[in-house]
Write a protein that holds these residues in place. Structure first.
Motif, PDB file in Angstrom:
ATOM      1  N   GLU A  77      19.405  57.289 -20.864  1.00 33.77           N
ATOM      2  CA  GLU A  77      18.052  57.030 -20.505  1.00 33.77           C
ATOM      3  C   GLU A  77      17.948  56.605 -19.080  1.00 33.77           C
ATOM      4  O   GLU A  77      18.706  55.524 -18.476  1.00 33.77           O
ATOM      5  N   ASP A 125      12.883  57.378 -19.482  1.00 30.39           N
ATOM      6  CA  ASP A 125      12.382  56.162 -20.055  1.00 30.39           C
ATOM      7  C   ASP A 125      11.311  55.477 -19.437  1.00 30.39           C
ATOM      8  O   ASP A 125      10.921  55.964 -18.460  1.00 30.39           O
ATOM      9  N   ASP A 126      10.669  54.958 -20.472  1.00 33.03           N
ATOM     10  CA  ASP A 126       9.295  54.080 -20.054  1.00 33.03           C
ATOM     11  C   ASP A 126       8.599  55.126 -19.181  1.00 33.03           C
ATOM     12  O   ASP A 126       7.846  54.615 -18.225  1.00 33.03           O
ATOM     13  N   GLU A 145       8.145  54.722 -27.908  1.00 35.27           N
ATOM     14  CA  GLU A 145       8.904  53.552 -28.129  1.00 35.27           C
ATOM     15  C   GLU A 145       7.911  52.200 -28.323  1.00 35.27           C
ATOM     16  O   GLU A 145       6.646  52.480 -28.318  1.00 35.27           O
TER      17      GLU A 145
HETATM   18 MG    MG Z   1      12.250  52.269 -22.945  1.00 39.27          MG
END
Ligand code: MG
Ligand code: C2E
Ligand code: MG
Ligand code: MG
Length: 277
Positions: free
Chosen positions: A150, A179-180, A236
Motif C-alpha cells: 500500500e 491507500d487513503d 476502509e
Molecule cells: Mg488506509
C-alpha cells in the motif's frame, strides 16, 4: 490577580512543553531499542469480498508493545521513526513478518489470501527496496501473487522514479494498492500512469456516506472511475450494515473495517480462520 494568573499559565505551559519534549526524547531512545528487543507486533485486519462475503486478504498493521507504556498505536511512533530514519528497518521487519505469517497460514491449510503491507515514503524511495523484496520472496517462499504493497499519494511526488519502482514491483508479481485515496495530493495522473491494482477509499469518506450526500457522490464516483480503469476498489473503515449495503449496491469490490473485525493478533486470526477451513 490577572497578572499572576497569566504568569501561572505561562509556567504551566512551559513545563508541559518540557514534558512533551522529554516524552518524545525518551520515546525515541526506546524506539531505537525496540527492534533489537523484538517489541513490535503486527495485527491483521480481514478484507472481505463484497459479492461472496469471503475473506480475500489481510492488512498488516504495526503496534509497539512498549515495556512500560503498553501497546502503542502506529499513529504515535511512525512519524518519529520517519524523522530519525528507523522507518526503513522497521518497515523491512513488517514485510518479513507479515509475509512469513501469511506463508505459515497457507502451509497450515488456510485458504490463500493476500497480505497488504503499508510502505512509508522513505522506504519506498530507498534504493534497496526492490532487492529487499526479491530477497524476501525467496526467503519466505511466499507466492508474490499474495503480496500487496500500500502506497500513498505522497510517495508519488518523485514521479518518474516512482513509476519505475512500481513497474519493477509489478514485474516481481507484487500487487499495488493506493491507500487513503482522495485525501492527499490526489492526482488523476497517478491513476493514469501508475500500475495500480487497487484503490482504497479513505475511511473519512466511508464514515460519512450515510449522512453526507457529497461523500456518497464522491465514493460512487471513485468506484466508477476505478472500475473504468480496470482497478479494484477497497473501502476502509466500514463500520455499519448500512455503509456495507451502500457499498455493495454501488459495486465496491472489497470491504475492510470494524463491521467485520478490528485488526487482530495472529493467534486470534488463527482461531477464526484456521478452524473455519
Ligand atoms: Mg488506509
Ligand atoms: P491505514 O493504512 O489507512 O490503516 C487503516 C487504519 O484504520 C488502521 O489504524 C485501522 O486500525 C483503522 N481502522 C480499520 N477499520 C476501521 C474502522 O472501521 N473504523 C475506524 N475508525 N478505523 C478503522 P492503525 O492501525 O492505527 O494505523 C494507522 C496508520 O498507521 C495506517 O493507516 C498506516 O498509515 C500507518 N501504519 C500502520 N502500520 C504501518 C506499517 O507497518 N508501516 C507504515 N509505514 N505505516 C503503518
Ligand atoms: Mg493502509
Ligand atoms: Mg487511512
Amino acid at each position: 490577580q490577572a497578572k499572576s494568573e497569566g504568569k501561572n499559565r505561562y509556567v504551566v505551559h512551559s513545563s508541559e512543553l518540557l514534558n512533551v519534549m522529554m516524552d518524545e526524547y525518551m520515546l525515541e531512545v526506546d524506539l531505537r531499542r525496540a527492534l533489537d528487543n523484538d517489541e513490535f507486533v503486527l495485527h491483521y485486519q480481514p478484507q472481505i469480498n463484497n459479492n461472496t462475503g469471503k475473506l480475500v486478504g489481510f492488512e498488516a498493521l504495526i503496534r509497539w508493545q512498549h515495556p512500560t507504556l503498553g501497546l502503542i498505536p502506529p499513529g504515535k511512533f511512525i512519524k518519529l521513526a520517519e524523522e530519525n530514519g528507523l522507518i526503513t528497518q522497521i518497515g523491512e521487519w513488517v514485510i518479513n513478518e507479515a509475509c512469513s505469517q501469511n506463508k505459515k497460514w497457507q502451509d497450515a491449510g488456510m485458504t490463500p489470501v493476500k497480505m497488504s503491507v503499508n510502505l512509508s515514503t522513505q522506504q519506498f524511495l530507498t534504493r534497496d527496496l526492490l532487492a529487499f523484496m526479491e530477497d524476501m520472496l525467496e526467503r519466505t517462499a511466499i507466492d508474490p501473487a499474495y503480496v500487496v504493497v500500500e502506497i500513498t499519494e505522497y510517495m508519488a511526488m518523485e514521479y518518474e522514479y516512482s513509476i519505475q519502482v512500481l513497474e519493477q514491483l509489478k514485474a516481481l508479481g507484487i500487487g499495488i494498492s493506493i491507500d487513503d485515496f482522495g485525501t492527499g495530493y490526489s492526482s488523476l495522473n497517478y491513476l493514469k500512469n501508475f500500475p495500480i491494482d487497487y484503490i482504497k477509499i479513505d475511511k473519512s469518506f466511508v464514515s460519512e456516506i450515510m449522512n453526507n450526500e457529497k461523500d456518497a457522490i464522491i465514493v460512487n464516483a471513485i468506484i466508477t472511475l476505478a472500475h473504468n480503469l480496470r482497478k479494484e476498489v477497497i473501502a476502509e473503515g466500514v463500520e455499519t450494515q448500512e455503509q456495507l449495503d451502500f457499498l455493495k449496491s454501488h459495486h465496491c469490490d472489497i470491504s475492510q473495517g470494524y463491521y467485520f473485525s478490528k485488526p487482530l493478533p495472529a493467534d486470534e486470526i488463527e482461531k477464526i480462520y484456521l478452524e473455519q477451513h
